[in-house]
Design a protein around this motif. Structure first.
Motif, PDB file in Angstrom:
ATOM      1  N   GLY A 111      44.899  22.707  50.792  1.00  0.00           N
ATOM      2  CA  GLY A 111      44.001  21.721  50.208  1.00  0.00           C
ATOM      3  C   GLY A 111      42.550  22.148  50.207  1.00  0.00           C
ATOM      4  O   GLY A 111      41.679  21.336  49.934  1.00  0.00           O
ATOM      5  N   THR A 112      42.266  23.388  50.487  1.00  0.00           N
ATOM      6  CA  THR A 112      40.895  23.888  50.403  1.00  0.00           C
ATOM      7  C   THR A 112      40.681  24.519  49.034  1.00  0.00           C
ATOM      8  O   THR A 112      41.628  24.900  48.365  1.00  0.00           O
ATOM      9  N   TYR A 113      39.413  24.607  48.622  1.00  0.00           N
ATOM     10  CA  TYR A 113      39.131  25.275  47.350  1.00  0.00           C
ATOM     11  C   TYR A 113      37.914  26.163  47.485  1.00  0.00           C
ATOM     12  O   TYR A 113      37.052  25.935  48.328  1.00  0.00           O
ATOM     13  N   HIS A 114      37.889  27.215  46.656  1.00  0.00           N
ATOM     14  CA  HIS A 114      36.832  28.209  46.695  1.00  0.00           C
ATOM     15  C   HIS A 114      36.427  28.566  45.275  1.00  0.00           C
ATOM     16  O   HIS A 114      37.268  28.588  44.378  1.00  0.00           O
ATOM     17  N   ALA A 115      35.155  28.869  45.078  1.00  0.00           N
ATOM     18  CA  ALA A 115      34.662  29.329  43.785  1.00  0.00           C
ATOM     19  C   ALA A 115      34.705  30.857  43.764  1.00  0.00           C
ATOM     20  O   ALA A 115      34.428  31.505  44.776  1.00  0.00           O
ATOM     21  N   TRP A 116      35.037  31.410  42.611  1.00  0.00           N
ATOM     22  CA  TRP A 116      35.136  32.861  42.453  1.00  0.00           C
ATOM     23  C   TRP A 116      34.490  33.290  41.147  1.00  0.00           C
ATOM     24  O   TRP A 116      34.356  32.503  40.220  1.00  0.00           O
ATOM     25  N   LYS A 117      34.133  34.556  41.072  1.00  0.00           N
ATOM     26  CA  LYS A 117      33.726  35.158  39.800  1.00  0.00           C
ATOM     27  C   LYS A 117      34.924  35.815  39.148  1.00  0.00           C
ATOM     28  O   LYS A 117      35.045  35.832  37.933  1.00  0.00           O
ATOM     29  N   ALA A 118      35.827  36.369  39.958  1.00  0.00           N
ATOM     30  CA  ALA A 118      37.075  36.967  39.484  1.00  0.00           C
ATOM     31  C   ALA A 118      38.055  36.959  40.649  1.00  0.00           C
ATOM     32  O   ALA A 118      37.658  37.204  41.787  1.00  0.00           O
ATOM     33  N   ASN A 119      39.318  36.677  40.385  1.00  0.00           N
ATOM     34  CA  ASN A 119      40.327  36.628  41.437  1.00  0.00           C
ATOM     35  C   ASN A 119      41.709  36.649  40.805  1.00  0.00           C
ATOM     36  O   ASN A 119      41.840  36.562  39.577  1.00  0.00           O
ATOM     37  N   ALA A 120      42.727  36.748  41.640  1.00  0.00           N
ATOM     38  CA  ALA A 120      44.106  36.734  41.170  1.00  0.00           C
ATOM     39  C   ALA A 120      44.979  36.056  42.218  1.00  0.00           C
ATOM     40  O   ALA A 120      44.685  36.092  43.404  1.00  0.00           O
ATOM     41  N   ILE A 121      46.052  35.421  41.747  1.00  0.00           N
ATOM     42  CA  ILE A 121      47.050  34.840  42.626  1.00  0.00           C
ATOM     43  C   ILE A 121      48.417  35.268  42.112  1.00  0.00           C
ATOM     44  O   ILE A 121      48.565  35.691  40.968  1.00  0.00           O
ATOM     45  N   GLY A 122      49.399  35.149  42.954  1.00  0.00           N
ATOM     46  CA  GLY A 122      50.751  35.428  42.507  1.00  0.00           C
ATOM     47  C   GLY A 122      51.299  36.735  43.039  1.00  0.00           C
ATOM     48  O   GLY A 122      50.806  37.315  44.005  1.00  0.00           O
ATOM     49  N   ARG A 123      52.339  37.184  42.378  1.00  0.00           N
ATOM     50  CA  ARG A 123      53.106  38.330  42.828  1.00  0.00           C
ATOM     51  C   ARG A 123      52.302  39.635  42.848  1.00  0.00           C
ATOM     52  O   ARG A 123      52.448  40.446  43.743  1.00  0.00           O
ATOM     53  N   VAL A 124      51.472  39.872  41.863  1.00  0.00           N
ATOM     54  CA  VAL A 124      50.734  41.135  41.757  1.00  0.00           C
ATOM     55  C   VAL A 124      49.264  40.981  42.146  1.00  0.00           C
ATOM     56  O   VAL A 124      48.429  41.784  41.756  1.00  0.00           O
ATOM     57  N   ALA A 125      48.956  39.977  42.936  1.00  0.00           N
ATOM     58  CA  ALA A 125      47.563  39.706  43.294  1.00  0.00           C
ATOM     59  C   ALA A 125      46.925  40.864  44.060  1.00  0.00           C
ATOM     60  O   ALA A 125      45.753  41.171  43.853  1.00  0.00           O
ATOM     61  N   LYS A 126      47.687  41.529  44.914  1.00  0.00           N
ATOM     62  CA  LYS A 126      47.117  42.619  45.709  1.00  0.00           C
ATOM     63  C   LYS A 126      46.639  43.769  44.822  1.00  0.00           C
ATOM     64  O   LYS A 126      45.530  44.273  44.992  1.00  0.00           O
ATOM     65  N   SER A 127      47.438  44.163  43.845  1.00  0.00           N
ATOM     66  CA  SER A 127      47.030  45.255  42.963  1.00  0.00           C
ATOM     67  C   SER A 127      45.872  44.842  42.054  1.00  0.00           C
ATOM     68  O   SER A 127      44.988  45.646  41.762  1.00  0.00           O
ATOM     69  N   VAL A 128      45.842  43.597  41.632  1.00  0.00           N
ATOM     70  CA  VAL A 128      44.727  43.113  40.819  1.00  0.00           C
ATOM     71  C   VAL A 128      43.446  43.063  41.641  1.00  0.00           C
ATOM     72  O   VAL A 128      42.362  43.414  41.155  1.00  0.00           O
ATOM     73  N   HIS A 129      43.539  42.642  42.907  1.00  0.00           N
ATOM     74  CA  HIS A 129      42.361  42.646  43.786  1.00  0.00           C
ATOM     75  C   HIS A 129      41.813  44.053  43.946  1.00  0.00           C
ATOM     76  O   HIS A 129      40.586  44.261  43.908  1.00  0.00           O
ATOM     77  N   GLU A 130      42.699  45.031  44.123  1.00  0.00           N
ATOM     78  CA  GLU A 130      42.253  46.417  44.243  1.00  0.00           C
ATOM     79  C   GLU A 130      41.556  46.880  42.965  1.00  0.00           C
ATOM     80  O   GLU A 130      40.523  47.547  43.019  1.00  0.00           O
ATOM     81  N   PHE A 131      42.113  46.515  41.817  1.00  0.00           N
ATOM     82  CA  PHE A 131      41.496  46.875  40.537  1.00  0.00           C
ATOM     83  C   PHE A 131      40.114  46.235  40.402  1.00  0.00           C
ATOM     84  O   PHE A 131      39.159  46.882  39.985  1.00  0.00           O
ATOM     85  N   LEU A 132      40.004  44.959  40.743  1.00  0.00           N
ATOM     86  CA  LEU A 132      38.728  44.261  40.631  1.00  0.00           C
ATOM     87  C   LEU A 132      37.681  44.838  41.584  1.00  0.00           C
ATOM     88  O   LEU A 132      36.509  44.943  41.233  1.00  0.00           O
ATOM     89  N   GLU A 133      38.100  45.211  42.790  1.00  0.00           N
ATOM     90  CA  GLU A 133      37.155  45.801  43.737  1.00  0.00           C
ATOM     91  C   GLU A 133      36.580  47.111  43.212  1.00  0.00           C
ATOM     92  O   GLU A 133      35.411  47.408  43.425  1.00  0.00           O
ATOM     93  N   LYS A 134      37.390  47.878  42.502  1.00  0.00           N
ATOM     94  CA  LYS A 134      36.933  49.162  41.973  1.00  0.00           C
ATOM     95  C   LYS A 134      36.122  49.008  40.690  1.00  0.00           C
ATOM     96  O   LYS A 134      35.153  49.720  40.464  1.00  0.00           O
ATOM     97  N   ASN A 135      36.503  48.088  39.807  1.00  0.00           N
ATOM     98  CA  ASN A 135      35.980  48.072  38.446  1.00  0.00           C
ATOM     99  C   ASN A 135      35.094  46.889  38.083  1.00  0.00           C
ATOM    100  O   ASN A 135      34.470  46.906  37.028  1.00  0.00           O
ATOM    101  N   TYR A 136      35.019  45.849  38.898  1.00  0.00           N
ATOM    102  CA  TYR A 136      34.257  44.660  38.524  1.00  0.00           C
ATOM    103  C   TYR A 136      32.756  44.896  38.722  1.00  0.00           C
ATOM    104  O   TYR A 136      32.325  45.304  39.800  1.00  0.00           O
ATOM    105  N   THR A 137      31.998  44.634  37.689  1.00  0.00           N
ATOM    106  CA  THR A 137      30.539  44.637  37.785  1.00  0.00           C
ATOM    107  C   THR A 137      30.000  43.484  36.954  1.00  0.00           C
ATOM    108  O   THR A 137      30.604  43.075  35.963  1.00  0.00           O
ATOM    109  N   GLU A 138      28.860  42.961  37.363  1.00  0.00           N
ATOM    110  CA  GLU A 138      28.232  41.865  36.624  1.00  0.00           C
ATOM    111  C   GLU A 138      27.826  42.319  35.219  1.00  0.00           C
ATOM    112  O   GLU A 138      27.929  41.552  34.262  1.00  0.00           O
ATOM    113  N   GLU A 139      27.351  43.554  35.087  1.00  0.00           N
ATOM    114  CA  GLU A 139      26.887  44.060  33.798  1.00  0.00           C
ATOM    115  C   GLU A 139      28.029  44.131  32.792  1.00  0.00           C
ATOM    116  O   GLU A 139      27.863  43.848  31.619  1.00  0.00           O
ATOM    117  N   ALA A 140      29.204  44.539  33.249  1.00  0.00           N
ATOM    118  CA  ALA A 140      30.345  44.653  32.337  1.00  0.00           C
ATOM    119  C   ALA A 140      30.782  43.279  31.825  1.00  0.00           C
ATOM    120  O   ALA A 140      31.172  43.141  30.671  1.00  0.00           O
TER     121      ALA A 140
END
Length: 114
Positions: A81-110
């Motif tokens: 029942g908690t909630y959090h604000a995000w700029k980018a995130n993933a949930i579900g089965r492949v969330a771990k690989s998406v988090h790794e991708f976002l950590e490497k490639n996410y930038t505000e400029e892009a």
């Protein structure tokens, strides 16, 4: 709204959120904000967590939308029942690989150039 978990629970939460949006529109005569409906969903899930005789909702959900001033909002509600604000995130089965991708490639400029 996007969810990961039990589909039947997601349908119940989505229907309750729709009813709250309609009720808010009729009562306040204004549209709901993304954070308001996320807070409502989180409090609904929190109530079911503490109720005797009812099991908690088995979903984690993203609520995405634009507020009155055009700013985008991405919120995640957890099982507890908690909630959090995000700029980018993933949930579900492949969330771990998406988090790794976002950590490497996410930038505000892009994001601003899209």
């Amino acid at each position: 709204m996007a969810s990961s978990g039990l589909t039947a629970d997601a349908r119940i939460v989505i229907n309750r959120a729709r009813m709250e949006c309609q009720s808010h529109r009729l009562t306040v005569e204004n549209l709901v904000t993304t954070e308001y409906i996320t807070c409502y969903i989180a409090s609904l899930k929190q109530r079911y967590t503490h109720s005797k005789g009812r099991r908690r909702f088995g979903i984690s959900a993203f609520v995405v939308g634009f507020d009155f001033d055009g700013t985008p909002g991405l919120y995640q509600t957890d099982l507890s029942g908690t909630y959090h604000a995000w700029k980018a995130n993933a949930i579900g089965r492949v969330a771990k690989s998406v988090h790794e991708f976002l950590e490497k490639n996410y930038t505000e400029e892009a994001i601003e150039t899209i």
